[in-house]
Design an enzyme around this catalytic site. Structure first.
Site, mmCIF file in Angstrom:
data_model
loop_
_atom_site.group_PDB
_atom_site.id
_atom_site.type_symbol
_atom_site.label_atom_id
_atom_site.label_comp_id
_atom_site.label_asym_id
_atom_site.label_seq_id
_atom_site.Cartn_x
_atom_site.Cartn_y
_atom_site.Cartn_z
ATOM 1 C CB SER A 19 -33.696 8.441 4.113
ATOM 2 O OG SER A 19 -33.814 8.721 2.728
ATOM 3 C CB THR A 58 -36.544 2.429 0.973
ATOM 4 O OG1 THR A 58 -35.294 1.783 1.219
ATOM 5 C CG2 THR A 58 -37.210 2.793 2.300
ATOM 6 C CE LYS A 62 -35.910 -0.617 -2.798
ATOM 7 N NZ LYS A 62 -34.545 -0.679 -3.362
ATOM 8 C CG ASP A 98 -33.336 0.236 -6.699
ATOM 9 O OD1 ASP A 98 -33.026 1.399 -6.373
ATOM 10 O OD2 ASP A 98 -34.110 -0.474 -6.026
ATOM 11 N N GLY A 131 -24.486 -11.402 -1.848
ATOM 12 C CA GLY A 131 -25.849 -11.219 -1.378
ATOM 13 C C GLY A 131 -26.870 -11.621 -2.423
ATOM 14 N N GLY A 133 -30.406 -10.615 -1.969
ATOM 15 C CA GLY A 133 -31.636 -9.877 -1.690
ATOM 16 C C GLY A 133 -32.049 -8.951 -2.806
ATOM 17 N N GLY A 134 -32.849 -7.936 -2.446
ATOM 18 C CA GLY A 134 -33.391 -7.028 -3.442
ATOM 19 C C GLY A 134 -32.340 -6.231 -4.175
ATOM 20 C CD GLU A 158 -25.127 -24.161 -7.359
ATOM 21 O OE1 GLU A 158 -24.399 -24.754 -8.170
ATOM 22 O OE2 GLU A 158 -26.235 -23.673 -7.664
ATOM 23 N N GLY A 231 -21.530 3.335 -2.938
ATOM 24 C CA GLY A 231 -22.803 3.430 -3.627
ATOM 25 C C GLY A 231 -23.484 4.775 -3.712
#
Length: 425
Positions: A19, A58, A62, A98, A131, A133-134, A158, A231
């Site tokens: 991190s 993180t 979360k 986020d 993706g 996910g979160g 799908e 990012g």
């Protein structure tokens, strides 16, 4: 920004060794900043009774952060996840920053690289989000505010990575929202260059992964001259919003740009290429000593790993066998951060090596007159001659280089000149 010495801030997670949050929050003033590594059974007690004033959260905690908080903001409630917790008046408040982080990144990308507003780029246009996910949830929430037509791609969903080309051929933007391609598994990509080329209306690619500085999918976009963004600014922007909650203050968005730029400088390696004997090792070694950065000489690493000097290996096994092993070493070190790397003169002989360097390095091409180069203990220079070797490699040296430096006569002068030119410490 001023350091806070009375509050306890930090990051809650399970494994936090990679991190950068402490570095970012020191710049933001929400410091001292501690890493709280907890196992799942420890999380509830830490959130409800732990000794902290403000924490970031993180993966994989979360959702727990949202569930164990006393109160939550609208975004956290809507998504069911929180990445920021603040203690106030005896209660734990949960926030999701986020979404703000990605919104800031998206606006920055569109205005600086595409020279358009976000609405002009994606409103009523197809956007592929890789993706489910979160991170994908936060990205989708941000995209909805701009009225984008969102299509989520998932291996078992799908819409899959096999069907997306036919079903969403006119995507204007692709957003990578998975860990694929993140250090150390780089430069992996969910879409190769040929796949990206199928999207004829594609205006840009964004990847929420921030390490390496250019991820695999962004390398592929670059090959097609498609604008891209990784990012790191999102990471800083969400941290800035969290810090505002921590300190009950507002932070100028210019700070986000400044910190992002500073971290990018720190993250990138400095990699030296050039003819054998040009002085790459001497210059790189002195630059490492002057800046405190770790110095890596690939020829020395070759000898350490394979128990044979490169010159002896070339004589015994030939150039092709040597290049294969050299590439494996480069793949290992090129993905790391903040190194000073001296490459062998023939590193450019394999085009595939470029991605290993370019993904996380500023590539410096050192030059000096061929008449000043020694061929001693250099089998290829002796066998082919310096002029032929130079002619074979010149185009690649120049194409790979981010910076060309004409040597000044001493390694120390070269190192100091490049430290100043590249603005590194």
């Amino acid at each position: 920004m001023a350091q806070n010495t009375t509050k306890i801030y930090g990051l809650l997670g399970r494994t936090l060794k990679h991190s950068w949050s402490d570095v970012i929050h020191k710049e933001l003033g929400s410091y001292p900043y501690t890493y709280f590594e907890k196992e799942p059974h420890e999380v509830e007690d830490f959130i409800t009774h732990g000794n902290w004033d403000g924490i970031n959260v993180t993966i994989p905690y979360k959702r727990a952060a949202y569930e164990y908080a006393d109160k939550a903001d609208e975004l956290a409630c809507r998504l069911g996840v929180a990445n920021t917790l603040v203690k106030r008046d005896g209660c734990v408040y949960a926030y999701n920053t986020d979404v703000y982080g990605f919104s800031w990144l998206l606006e920055h990308f569109c205005t600086t690289q595409l020279k358009s507003s976000v609405e002009d780029v994606i409103a009523q246009r197809d956007v592929l989000v890789l993706g489910a996910g979160g991170a994908s949830q936060a990205v989708q929430e941000a995209l909805r505010a701009y009225n984008a037509c969102i299509h989520v791609v998932d291996r078992e969903g799908e819409l899959t990575y096999q069907t997306m080309y036919e079903r969403v051929p006119n995507a204007a933007l692709i957003v990578g929202a998975t860990p694929v391609g993140m250090y150390p598994n780089c430069p992996a990509s969910l879409i190769d260059t040929g796949g990206l080329a199928k999207f004829s209306q594609l205006k840009g690619v964004i990847d929420v992964v921030y390490n390496p500085s250019i991820t695999g999918i962004c390398l592929n976009a670059e090959r097609l001259h498609i604008p891209y963004q990784t990012g790191l600014p999102m990471l800083v922007a969400q941290a800035a919003k969290s810090s505002e909650y921590f300190q009950n203050t507002s932070i100028d968005t210019k700070v986000i740009t400044r910190i992002s730029t500073k971290l990018m400088h720190q993250q990138k390696n400095i990699a030296f290429i050039g003819m054998p004997g040009v002085g790459k090792t001497s210059c790189a070694r002195r630059m490492g000593a002057s800046t405190g950065r770790e110095f890596v000489d690939l020829d020395e690493e070759f000898e350490r790993h394979y128990h044979m000097r490169p010159a002896d290996f070339l004589k015994s096994f030939g150039e092709q066998a040597f290049r294969e092993k050299e590439s494996k070493l480069l793949e290992t070190y090129g993905k790391q951060s903040g190194l000073i790397i001296s490459c062998g003169g023939g590193i450019v002989c394999r085009d595939s090596n470029y991605q290993y360097l370019h993904q996380n390095s500023v590539i410096v091409y050192l030059t000096r007159p061929l008449t000043s180069l020694s061929v001693k203990d250099r089998p290829l220079s002796q066998a082919k001659g310096l002029q032929q070797l130079y002619e074979e490699r010149k185009e690649a040296y120049e194409r790979w280089a981010d910076v060309v430096h004409n040597c000044l006569g001493s390694a120390q002068k070269d190192a100091q000149a490049l430290i100043s030119r590249l603005d590194i410490a």
